[in-house]
Scaffold this active site. Sequence first.
Site, PDB file in Angstrom:
ATOM      1  N   SER A 146       0.846  -1.268   0.071  1.00 46.16           N
ATOM      2  CA  SER A 146       0.032  -0.026  -0.025  1.00 46.16           C
ATOM      3  C   SER A 146       0.936   1.057   0.045  1.00 46.16           C
ATOM      4  O   SER A 146       0.364   2.295  -0.410  1.00 46.16           O
ATOM      5  CB  SER A 146      -1.011   0.004   1.267  1.00 46.16           C
ATOM      6  OG  SER A 146      -0.286  -0.088   2.379  1.00 46.16           O
TER       7      SER A 146
ATOM      8  N   TYR B 274      11.498   2.084  -1.721  1.00 48.06           N
ATOM      9  CA  TYR B 274      10.873   0.716  -1.875  1.00 48.06           C
ATOM     10  C   TYR B 274       9.725   0.882  -2.552  1.00 48.06           C
ATOM     11  O   TYR B 274       9.233  -0.115  -3.517  1.00 48.06           O
ATOM     12  CB  TYR B 274      10.610   0.223  -0.443  1.00 48.06           C
ATOM     13  CG  TYR B 274       9.653  -0.996  -0.478  1.00 48.06           C
ATOM     14  CD1 TYR B 274      10.120  -2.454  -0.616  1.00 48.06           C
ATOM     15  CD2 TYR B 274       8.239  -0.877  -0.310  1.00 48.06           C
ATOM     16  CE1 TYR B 274       9.134  -3.436  -0.414  1.00 48.06           C
ATOM     17  CE2 TYR B 274       7.398  -2.021   0.003  1.00 48.06           C
ATOM     18  CZ  TYR B 274       7.921  -3.224  -0.247  1.00 48.06           C
ATOM     19  OH  TYR B 274       7.236  -4.515  -0.124  1.00 48.06           O
TER      20      TYR B 274
ATOM     21  N   LYS C  87       8.326  -0.886  -6.244  1.00 56.96           N
ATOM     22  CA  LYS C  87       7.144  -1.622  -6.239  1.00 56.96           C
ATOM     23  C   LYS C  87       6.360  -0.981  -7.563  1.00 56.96           C
ATOM     24  O   LYS C  87       5.519  -1.781  -8.002  1.00 56.96           O
ATOM     25  CB  LYS C  87       6.308  -1.652  -5.048  1.00 56.96           C
ATOM     26  CG  LYS C  87       7.089  -2.490  -4.089  1.00 56.96           C
ATOM     27  CD  LYS C  87       6.806  -3.865  -4.433  1.00 56.96           C
ATOM     28  CE  LYS C  87       7.810  -4.883  -3.533  1.00 56.96           C
ATOM     29  NZ  LYS C  87       7.737  -6.163  -4.078  1.00 56.96           N
TER      30      LYS C  87
ATOM     31  N   HIS D 120       7.906  -4.856  11.238  1.00 55.34           N
ATOM     32  CA  HIS D 120       6.865  -3.726  11.475  1.00 55.34           C
ATOM     33  C   HIS D 120       6.037  -3.578  12.601  1.00 55.34           C
ATOM     34  O   HIS D 120       6.538  -4.690  13.540  1.00 55.34           O
ATOM     35  CB  HIS D 120       5.750  -4.299  10.140  1.00 55.34           C
ATOM     36  CG  HIS D 120       6.119  -3.824   8.780  1.00 55.34           C
ATOM     37  ND1 HIS D 120       6.581  -4.993   8.204  1.00 55.34           N
ATOM     38  CD2 HIS D 120       6.140  -2.676   8.011  1.00 55.34           C
ATOM     39  CE1 HIS D 120       6.976  -4.314   6.793  1.00 55.34           C
ATOM     40  NE2 HIS D 120       6.629  -3.037   6.917  1.00 55.34           N
TER      41      HIS D 120
HETATM   42  P1  GDP Z   1       4.941   1.828   8.039  1.00 57.24           P
HETATM   43  O1  GDP Z   1       3.530   1.167   8.073  1.00 57.24           O
HETATM   44  O2  GDP Z   1       5.484   1.532   6.834  1.00 57.24           O
HETATM   45  O3  GDP Z   1       4.923   3.130   8.308  1.00 57.24           O
HETATM   46  O4  GDP Z   1       5.818   0.868   8.967  1.00 57.24           O
HETATM   47  P2  GDP Z   1       5.842   0.294  10.367  1.00 57.24           P
HETATM   48  O5  GDP Z   1       4.847  -0.761  10.508  1.00 57.24           O
HETATM   49  O6  GDP Z   1       7.354   0.186  10.842  1.00 57.24           O
HETATM   50  O7  GDP Z   1       5.161   1.382  11.352  1.00 57.24           O
HETATM   51  C1  GDP Z   1       4.140   1.861  11.545  1.00 57.24           C
HETATM   52  C2  GDP Z   1       3.992   2.867  12.486  1.00 57.24           C
HETATM   53  O8  GDP Z   1       3.878   2.143  13.749  1.00 57.24           O
HETATM   54  C3  GDP Z   1       4.996   3.989  12.603  1.00 57.24           C
HETATM   55  O9  GDP Z   1       4.102   5.084  12.763  1.00 57.24           O
HETATM   56  C4  GDP Z   1       5.834   3.670  13.496  1.00 57.24           C
HETATM   57  O10 GDP Z   1       6.542   4.638  14.024  1.00 57.24           O
HETATM   58  C5  GDP Z   1       4.922   2.839  14.550  1.00 57.24           C
HETATM   59  N1  GDP Z   1       5.431   1.997  15.592  1.00 57.24           N
HETATM   60  C6  GDP Z   1       5.297   2.158  17.032  1.00 57.24           C
HETATM   61  N2  GDP Z   1       5.949   1.200  17.660  1.00 57.24           N
HETATM   62  C7  GDP Z   1       6.806   0.671  16.734  1.00 57.24           C
HETATM   63  C8  GDP Z   1       7.803  -0.577  16.818  1.00 57.24           C
HETATM   64  O11 GDP Z   1       8.115  -0.882  17.933  1.00 57.24           O
HETATM   65  N3  GDP Z   1       8.418  -0.790  15.657  1.00 57.24           N
HETATM   66  C9  GDP Z   1       7.897  -0.484  14.457  1.00 57.24           C
HETATM   67  N4  GDP Z   1       8.200  -0.928  13.276  1.00 57.24           N
HETATM   68  N5  GDP Z   1       6.930   0.524  14.204  1.00 57.24           N
HETATM   69  C10 GDP Z   1       6.441   1.016  15.585  1.00 57.24           C
END
Ligand code: GDP
Length: 318
Positions: free
Chosen positions: A112, A140, A144, A183
């Site tokens: 997405s 990325y 894609k 993620h």
């Molecule tokens: P995105 O969907 O591409 O932004 O990827 P992520 O899944 O890594 O992050 C989604 C959201 O979750 C962002 O606003 C991050 O800052 C938040 N987030 C909160 N805690 C965490 C954590 O421990 N790991 C990651 N990866 N994201 C976090």
Amino acid sequence: MPVLQPDSRIYVAGHRGLVGGAILSRLQAAGHTNLITRTSRELDLRDQAAVRDFFAAERPQFVFLAAAKVGGILANSTYPAQFLFDNLMIAANVINAAHEHGVTKLLNLGSSCIYPRLAPQPLKEEYLLTGPLEDTNRAYAVAKIAAIELCDSYRTQYGADFISGMPTNLYGPGDNFDLKGSHVLPALLRKMIDAKEAGAKTVEVWGSGTPLREFLYVDDLADACLFLMERVSEPGPINIGTGEDLTIRDLAHLIADVVGFQGDLAFDASKPDGTPRKLMDVSRLAALGWSAHTGLREGLEKTYAWYLAHREEALTTR
Ligand code: GDP
């Protein structure tokens, strides 16, 4: 429309990953016996000659292109060159080899994050390339988008039946639980489990907690992929999601509830929020006849149970 036969030669690229693994299990459960896989060590999909030789030798009829260099917000912003190069090469090599070796149908999987950062919500397929991308995963996303364009160009120029599915954020058994690369959902699940077991009082949540995200259980995605492979032949991205989202704060509370973590959340504003919202408009796929059926709590409970039973594997395979 080509239908997958029990003995069709089906190549699942990226079968060790979250998506490819779920597609492989789904195909096995449906009785397909001629499944072709290679680990990245056996076949480097960035190597054009190796990919050509592999297609010439194996002659797959159907290809699920689920191989990709993927990661969460931190990994994407730290290694943009690798995310761009690896994903461009994988897509170009596999899609071109599929054309050269007469593959009947190919499903290319994206994400997405291909849509503009500030596109209207929910995200419709037609918003592709209508505005600037989110900075933290632009490299990325560009790779894609190039993969979608490749599929469409091979369709236009050669009549190839190559389609592109764009899943929303995915989660489930087999996910990446490494805190630097993962993620948000697996990261928070792991942090809450660790905190509960250690008796810690707080869990750190990155960013402000206000961004909105949508989450699709990976077995639902695998189901959608088989549906698309057998029933859909159209250019352009096709969104795959639930059509529902929630804030990161609400996600954290839900995970705490499922895990039984009773401490506090500490929001770390030094970490990026990423895009404010990315909710898929799933009406196109719904009109074609498919919708998701696993609720977020149910999917979380299954993922939690899987993690507890496979912790060693979850933490050492990456
Ligand atoms: P995105 O969907 O591409 O932004 O990827 P992520 O899944 O890594 O992050 C989604 C959201 O979750 C962002 O606003 C991050 O800052 C938040 N987030 C909160 N805690 C965490 C954590 O421990 N790991 C990651 N990866 N994201 C976090």
